[in-house]
Write a protein that holds these residues in place. Structure first.
Motif, short mmCIF file in Angstrom:
data_model
loop_
_atom_site.label_atom_id
_atom_site.label_comp_id
_atom_site.label_asym_id
_atom_site.label_seq_id
_atom_site.Cartn_x
_atom_site.Cartn_y
_atom_site.Cartn_z
N ALA A 135 24.97 -71.98 -23.51
CA ALA A 135 25.04 -72.48 -22.08
C ALA A 135 24.15 -73.54 -21.97
O ALA A 135 24.10 -74.88 -21.72
CB ALA A 135 25.42 -71.69 -20.99
N SER A 174 30.67 -64.30 -21.26
CA SER A 174 29.69 -65.26 -21.52
C SER A 174 28.36 -64.73 -21.18
O SER A 174 28.01 -63.93 -20.31
CB SER A 174 30.01 -66.47 -20.72
OG SER A 174 31.18 -67.03 -20.52
N ALA A 214 30.26 -73.53 -20.18
CA ALA A 214 29.47 -74.71 -19.60
C ALA A 214 30.31 -76.06 -19.80
O ALA A 214 30.22 -76.92 -18.99
CB ALA A 214 28.16 -74.68 -20.10
#
Length: 250
Positions: free
Chosen positions: A22, A76, A99
């Motif tokens: 991310a 994530s 993201a």
């Protein structure tokens, strides 16, 4: 990459092959608004089967049907997770996807299978090309009937061209339209090189040596991606695995 965008104007397309987590995506967000069609290349590794298994699990995943983009994924990862580890790769990629998609920008996320193509850094065909070019009379192959779908770089390039003309926030699988087994792949390599040796398909654990007949396309269960969403956008594959494998072999 930021310098490339800031150094020009009206960037029509940016394909990000470098974002593994991310934080990598967030670093680009201030300039991605100036890109007409941002594309993030992720991985099918993010998918989990009904039992929560993925390609880097200790137990291999089992997907009974072609995997759609709405199939559940691994959670994530935080920025502290190392994406260059077996355990961290998929969660970090999932974080990069999140993201990008949460940014509000028209980012297309692509999830390829096992990639092949010209100048592949870790070409799975290499040991076979090396052996055949050296004149090997026989090559052993374990799990020759295993199916693990591949993705040609040329097919992904064609899909990128399609989505670039119609930017939107979305996730798309990218994979070759055929699913040859490992024996067919090795036979295609041999045909390209004019190899006339014998391919010996080994029975499972025939001699107790797990390394004999190394098969980089080995899979306990077929792992096939559903690419109907890409087709519906107008994407047309350049060719099949067996057509395009020659680009890497050459």
């Amino acid at each position: 990459m930021r310098a490339v965008i800031l150094g020009g104007t009206d960037t029509d397309l940016l394909v990000d092959l470098l974002a593994y987590r991310a934080a990598d995506v967030r670093a680009l967000l201030p300039v991605l608004a100036d890109v007409g069609s941002p594309v993030l290349v992720s991985s099918r590794a993010v998918y989990v089967d009904p039992a929560g298994r993925h390609v880097n699990s200790d137990d291999p995943p089992h997907f009974p049907d072609p995997v759609r983009e709405d199939t559940p994924t691994v959670p994530s990862a935080s920025d502290a997770v190392d994406p260059f580890t077996r355990e961290g790769y998929a969660p970090a990629k999932a974080g990069a996807e999140r993201a990008a998609l949460d940014s509000g920008l028209p980012v297309t996320v692509l999830r390829p299978a096992k990639v092949h193509g010209r100048w592949a850094r870790t070409a799975r065909t290499r040991p076979f090309v090396t052996a055949m070019a050296a004149g090997a009379e026989r090559i052993d192959l374990a799990a020759g009937h295993a199916v693990d779908q591949l993705t040609a770089a040329s097919n992904t390039a064609a899909l990128i061209e399609t989505v670039a003309a119609d930017p939107a926030a979305r996730i798309l699988n990218t994979a070759d339209p055929d699913t040859p087994d490992a024996a067919q792949i090795v036979a295609a390599i041999g045909a390209r090189l004019g190899w006339h040796g014998t391919l010996d398909l080994l029975a499972p654990c025939s001699d107790g040596d797990p390394d004999r007949g190394h098969n980089p396309w080995r899979s306990a269960h077929p792992f096939v991606l559903d690419t109907s969403a890409a087709i519906e956008l107008g994407y047309q594959p350049v060719g099949t695995t067996l057509d395009l494998l020659v680009e890497e072999v050459d």
